[in-house]
Design a protein around this motif. Structure first.
Motif, PDB file in Angstrom:
ATOM      1  N   THR A  71       0.802  -1.225   0.000  1.00 41.66           N
ATOM      2  CA  THR A  71       0.000   0.000   0.000  1.00 41.66           C
ATOM      3  C   THR A  71       0.831   1.268   0.000  1.00 41.66           C
ATOM      4  OG1 THR A  71      -0.146  -0.091   2.420  1.00 41.66           O
ATOM      5  CG2 THR A  71      -1.909  -1.140   1.180  1.00 41.66           C
ATOM      6  N   THR A  96     -11.304   0.717  -2.381  1.00 44.89           N
ATOM      7  CA  THR A  96      -9.913   0.442  -2.752  1.00 44.89           C
ATOM      8  C   THR A  96      -9.700   0.678  -4.243  1.00 44.89           C
ATOM      9  OG1 THR A  96      -9.782  -1.232  -1.008  1.00 44.89           O
ATOM     10  CG2 THR A  96      -8.051  -1.254  -2.676  1.00 44.89           C
ATOM     11  N   ALA A 103      -9.767  -8.660  -8.117  1.00 43.58           N
ATOM     12  CA  ALA A 103      -9.976  -8.803  -6.675  1.00 43.58           C
ATOM     13  C   ALA A 103     -10.584 -10.161  -6.374  1.00 43.58           C
ATOM     14  CB  ALA A 103     -10.876  -7.686  -6.149  1.00 43.58           C
ATOM     15  N   THR A 133      -4.559  -6.629   1.198  1.00 40.20           N
ATOM     16  CA  THR A 133      -5.409  -5.631   1.844  1.00 40.20           C
ATOM     17  C   THR A 133      -6.640  -6.323   2.410  1.00 40.20           C
ATOM     18  OG1 THR A 133      -6.614  -3.547   1.514  1.00 40.20           O
ATOM     19  CG2 THR A 133      -6.626  -5.111  -0.304  1.00 40.20           C
ATOM     20  N   LEU A 181      -6.083  -7.683  -5.846  1.00 44.15           N
ATOM     21  CA  LEU A 181      -6.373  -7.435  -4.434  1.00 44.15           C
ATOM     22  C   LEU A 181      -6.728  -8.746  -3.752  1.00 44.15           C
ATOM     23  CD1 LEU A 181      -8.710  -4.300  -4.837  1.00 44.15           C
ATOM     24  CD2 LEU A 181      -6.204  -4.371  -4.699  1.00 44.15           C
ATOM     25  N   MET A 213      -1.568  -7.030  -4.207  1.00 44.92           N
ATOM     26  CA  MET A 213      -1.761  -6.067  -3.127  1.00 44.92           C
ATOM     27  C   MET A 213      -2.516  -6.736  -1.984  1.00 44.92           C
ATOM     28  SD  MET A 213      -3.398  -2.260  -3.392  1.00 44.92           S
ATOM     29  CE  MET A 213      -3.790  -1.300  -1.929  1.00 44.92           C
ATOM     30  N   VAL A 241     -12.475  -7.382   0.297  1.00 46.90           N
ATOM     31  CA  VAL A 241     -11.322  -8.227  -0.007  1.00 46.90           C
ATOM     32  C   VAL A 241     -11.066  -9.064   1.240  1.00 46.90           C
ATOM     33  CG1 VAL A 241      -8.924  -8.294  -0.748  1.00 46.90           C
ATOM     34  CG2 VAL A 241     -10.390  -6.415  -1.487  1.00 46.90           C
TER      35      VAL A 241
END
Length: 391
Positions: free
Chosen positions: A270, A375, A285, A368, A346, A366, A293
């Motif tokens: 991030t 996001t 995602a 998260t 994600l 990523m 997520v």
């Protein structure tokens, strides 16, 4: 005959004056250890490695905050040469982005001789080689295990391989024109009377300079060696100095490091947000409810793909079937192809292998636990106020 220390005074890692002014940043991209000392300060790494892209993003953020970085090194959490690919890839990215930054790495040396020419081509200025023994018998008393390859080898055999490989590494680095610094940790009762032999052997191979490092026992380690006293250290240093130039006094390598505390995987993902490109405009995602997520990547059966519509709004475009589990690395290679139009994926969590494969393919992973829509909005720069995507 030893080289006077004054000849190294201008070197960014060896010169004491420059250490006070030159910022150093260590990028933790080495995912695997290939040896472990028996004692507490040699425990295998507990922190996961960052992906090269994550680490370089962290470096760019540090530089963007106005911090002066003169040296970038790779020294953990595993050994940079145990899995050379992420090390080489990281160094190449740093070199391409910042030609004037000095590069270095710290390794035990197993297999390192094979990469000496490539490291020299990348402009690595020096390598620190961790050498605590130059005979298999002494090495065997110090190490819990040594793994020259993927398979476990009996300690007596692997200790012999280590000694041989370290000698080959010094010779290869010197032939490639790389400065070699030897770091030797003094373990009283184990190798204190062996340090002079190390200094003599390394000097004979062409090593440039040596640091004598005191073993520092952790808490509740009464059965392990005691910290060497000043008298023993002085004696060890005097004997070693007969053969090779020594650092004036041991200083922890962390001194002079710049930037914030090394981030974990979630923080790293991030800090320097990935950005869409012409070829990769979309966001992928994984989610159990379509809103958050909240899935480990390995548990995902569907991938949600978000991106810009014709009216410019960023919305859910489609749902794609994730590759079936059970096929090992090929599963993640298939996923990389499936998401070749996405610049970021994600997920709430992901293993080292998929992160490595996807990152290498150009897809940022990523970590998260946020809401998908918010996001995605952040990744696209905030979206358009007053307009919402309608399904």
């Amino acid at each position: 005959m030893t080289t006077p220390l004054s000849e190294y005074a201008s070197h960014p890692c060896f010169g004491m004056a420059s250490r006070q002014t030159v910022g150093r940043l260590h990028l933790p991209v080495a995912p695997r250890a290939n040896a472990m000392i028996r004692f507490g300060n040699g425990k295998a790494q507990s922190e996961p490695a960052m992906m090269p892209e994550e680490a370089v993003g962290w470096m760019e953020q540090t530089l963007g905050e106005g911090v002066e970085v003169g040296i970038v090194g790779i020294s953990g959490p595993g050994d940079p040469m145990a899995v050379p690919e992420p090390t080489i890839r990281t160094l190449r990215m740093v070199r391409d982005k910042h030609p004037d930054i000095s590069l270095c790495l710290t390794t035990i040396g197993l297999g390192a001789d094979l990469y000496a020419p490539e490291l020299a081509e990348l402009g690595v200025s020096h390598v620190t080689l961790l050498v605590d023994a130059v005979t298999p018998a002494v090495a065997e008393t110090l190490y819990a295990w040594i793994r020259p390859g993927r398979k476990t080898v009996p300690l007596g055999d692997s200790a012999k391989v280590l000694v041989e490989e370290q000698a080959k590494a010094v010779a290869a680095f010197k032939q490639a024109g790389i400065t070699v610094k030897i770091n030797t940790t003094v373990y009283p009762g184990y190798n204190a009377d062996h340090v002079e032999d190390i200094a003599s052997a390394m000097a004979g191979l062409g090593a440039d300079i040596m640091a004598v490092v005191p073993y520092w026992p952790g808490e509740d380690e009464d059965e392990f060696p005691a910290k060497p006293d000043m008298e023993l250290l002085a004696e060890v240093r005097d004997k070693a100095a007969r053969h090779i130039s020594l650092m004036p006094a041991w200083e922890e390598c962390g001194e002079g490091l710049v930037g914030r505390k090394t981030p974990d995987a979630k923080e790293a993902a991030t800090m320097a947000l990935p950005k869409p490109t012409k070829d990769r405009p979309n966001v992928a995602a994984v989610s159990s409810n379509g809103m958050d997520v909240d899935l480990h990547l390995g548990h995902a059966v569907k991938i949600l793909v978000y991106g810009p519509r014709e009216d410019g709004l960023n919305c859910l475009l489609e749902t794609r079937e994730a590759p079936e589990p059970g096929s090992g690395s090929s599963r993640w290679e298939t996923l990389a192809e499936l998401l070749s139009d996405c610049f970021v994926l994600l997920t709430a969590s992901a293993g080292q292998n998929p992160r490595e494969i996807l990152s290498r393919s150009g897809l940022n992973v990523m970590i998260t636990d946020g809401e998908i829509s918010s996001t995605v909005d952040v990744l696209y720069g905030g979206g358009r106020k007053g307009k919402k995507c309608k399904k």
